[in-house]
Scaffold this motif. Structure first.
Motif, PDB file in Angstrom:
ATOM      1  N   GLN A   1       7.196  10.307  -1.770  1.00  0.00           N
ATOM      2  CA  GLN A   1       7.783  11.630  -1.617  1.00  0.00           C
ATOM      3  C   GLN A   1       9.081  11.682  -2.408  1.00  0.00           C
ATOM      4  O   GLN A   1       9.798  10.687  -2.501  1.00  0.00           O
ATOM      5  CB  GLN A   1       8.071  11.921  -0.136  1.00  0.00           C
ATOM      6  CG  GLN A   1       6.831  11.871   0.735  1.00  0.00           C
ATOM      7  CD  GLN A   1       5.783  12.882   0.287  1.00  0.00           C
ATOM      8  OE1 GLN A   1       6.113  14.000  -0.045  1.00  0.00           O
ATOM      9  NE2 GLN A   1       4.523  12.472   0.256  1.00  0.00           N
TER      10      GLN A   1
ATOM     11  N   TRP B   1       0.812  -1.215   0.000  1.00  0.00           N
ATOM     12  CA  TRP B   1       0.000   0.000   0.000  1.00  0.00           C
ATOM     13  C   TRP B   1       0.847   1.268   0.000  1.00  0.00           C
ATOM     14  O   TRP B   1       0.649   2.139  -0.855  1.00  0.00           O
ATOM     15  CB  TRP B   1      -1.000  -0.012   1.150  1.00  0.00           C
ATOM     16  CG  TRP B   1      -1.913   1.177   1.087  1.00  0.00           C
ATOM     17  CD1 TRP B   1      -1.965   2.221   1.952  1.00  0.00           C
ATOM     18  CD2 TRP B   1      -2.886   1.465   0.070  1.00  0.00           C
ATOM     19  NE1 TRP B   1      -2.896   3.137   1.551  1.00  0.00           N
ATOM     20  CE2 TRP B   1      -3.481   2.694   0.389  1.00  0.00           C
ATOM     21  CE3 TRP B   1      -3.286   0.804  -1.086  1.00  0.00           C
ATOM     22  CZ2 TRP B   1      -4.471   3.273  -0.398  1.00  0.00           C
ATOM     23  CZ3 TRP B   1      -4.279   1.377  -1.867  1.00  0.00           C
ATOM     24  CH2 TRP B   1      -4.855   2.607  -1.510  1.00  0.00           C
ATOM     25  N   PRO B   2       1.795   1.440   0.911  1.00  0.00           N
ATOM     26  CA  PRO B   2       2.623   2.650   0.859  1.00  0.00           C
ATOM     27  C   PRO B   2       3.426   2.772  -0.441  1.00  0.00           C
ATOM     28  O   PRO B   2       3.625   3.871  -0.953  1.00  0.00           O
ATOM     29  CB  PRO B   2       3.565   2.506   2.056  1.00  0.00           C
ATOM     30  CG  PRO B   2       2.889   1.559   2.974  1.00  0.00           C
ATOM     31  CD  PRO B   2       2.088   0.634   2.096  1.00  0.00           C
TER      32      PRO B   2
ATOM     33  N   LEU C   1       2.511   1.844  -3.357  1.00  0.00           N
ATOM     34  CA  LEU C   1       1.638   2.230  -4.455  1.00  0.00           C
ATOM     35  C   LEU C   1       1.168   3.680  -4.358  1.00  0.00           C
ATOM     36  O   LEU C   1       0.635   4.223  -5.314  1.00  0.00           O
ATOM     37  CB  LEU C   1       0.425   1.293  -4.529  1.00  0.00           C
ATOM     38  CG  LEU C   1       0.761  -0.156  -4.874  1.00  0.00           C
ATOM     39  CD1 LEU C   1      -0.475  -1.022  -4.780  1.00  0.00           C
ATOM     40  CD2 LEU C   1       1.407  -0.258  -6.240  1.00  0.00           C
ATOM     41  N   MET C   2       1.345   4.279  -3.209  1.00  0.00           N
ATOM     42  CA  MET C   2       1.032   5.695  -3.061  1.00  0.00           C
ATOM     43  C   MET C   2       2.113   6.501  -3.769  1.00  0.00           C
ATOM     44  O   MET C   2       3.189   6.002  -4.056  1.00  0.00           O
ATOM     45  CB  MET C   2       0.970   6.087  -1.582  1.00  0.00           C
ATOM     46  CG  MET C   2      -0.021   5.266  -0.767  1.00  0.00           C
ATOM     47  SD  MET C   2      -1.699   5.337  -1.402  1.00  0.00           S
ATOM     48  CE  MET C   2      -2.140   6.978  -0.963  1.00  0.00           C
ATOM     49  N   ASN C   3       1.846   7.744  -4.045  1.00  0.00           N
ATOM     50  CA  ASN C   3       2.839   8.586  -4.688  1.00  0.00           C
ATOM     51  C   ASN C   3       3.969   8.857  -3.687  1.00  0.00           C
ATOM     52  O   ASN C   3       3.766   9.561  -2.704  1.00  0.00           O
ATOM     53  CB  ASN C   3       2.188   9.899  -5.130  1.00  0.00           C
ATOM     54  CG  ASN C   3       3.111  10.711  -5.997  1.00  0.00           C
ATOM     55  OD1 ASN C   3       4.051  10.193  -6.573  1.00  0.00           O
ATOM     56  ND2 ASN C   3       2.827  11.992  -6.100  1.00  0.00           N
TER      57      ASN C   3
END
Length: 135
Positions: free
Chosen positions: A43, A36-37, A39-41
């Protein structure tokens, strides 16, 4: 069925290679950060823990930057009908120089990585010089 010229064949392989370079990097990101992290945009300052993955990401950037020069040169050789054994061999050598550059960059081999990069650059210059009638 129409076949590709040697130049277009090796350009296609170079494009496909460049297109898949990101896969191991993202697989590493999925393992390091969990799905999940990952696949997030991310930083911009979030770097992978594995140094090989960081180098692979930079190698991918470099491959894309050089493809922007190589691809139009190959297409111009094809469109103008200026294909020769020299241009065909330059395209073959370019592919392998970029593949070797990718591997050496990823595994952190400094001198030979630069040599592979330079060989790829020379292949671009051969294509451009041929188009201009210099060689």
């Amino acid at each position: 069925m129409q076949t590709l010229s040697v130049e277009l064949f090796w350009l296609t392989l170079t494009i496909l290679m460049t297109a898949v370079i990101w896969v191991p990097y993202i697989a590493n990101r999925l393992v390091e950060d969990q799905p999940w992290p990952a696949l997030m945009n991310p930083q911009p300052d979030l770097r992978p823990k594995a140094q090989w993955a960081e180098r692979l990401m930079r190698a991918h950037d470099n491959a894309v930057e050089n493809l922007v020069v190589f691809a139009p040169l190959v297409l111009m050789v094809h469109v103008t009908g200026m294909s020769t054994a020299l241009t065909a061999n330059a395209c073959i050598l370019y592919f392998f120089a970029r593949l070797i550059h990718l591997l050496l960059y990823t595994f952190g081999v400094p001198f030979f990585r630069t040599l592979a990069f330079f060989i790829g650059f020379l292949c671009q210059m051969v294509l451009g010089s041929h188009l201009l009638g210099i060689i």
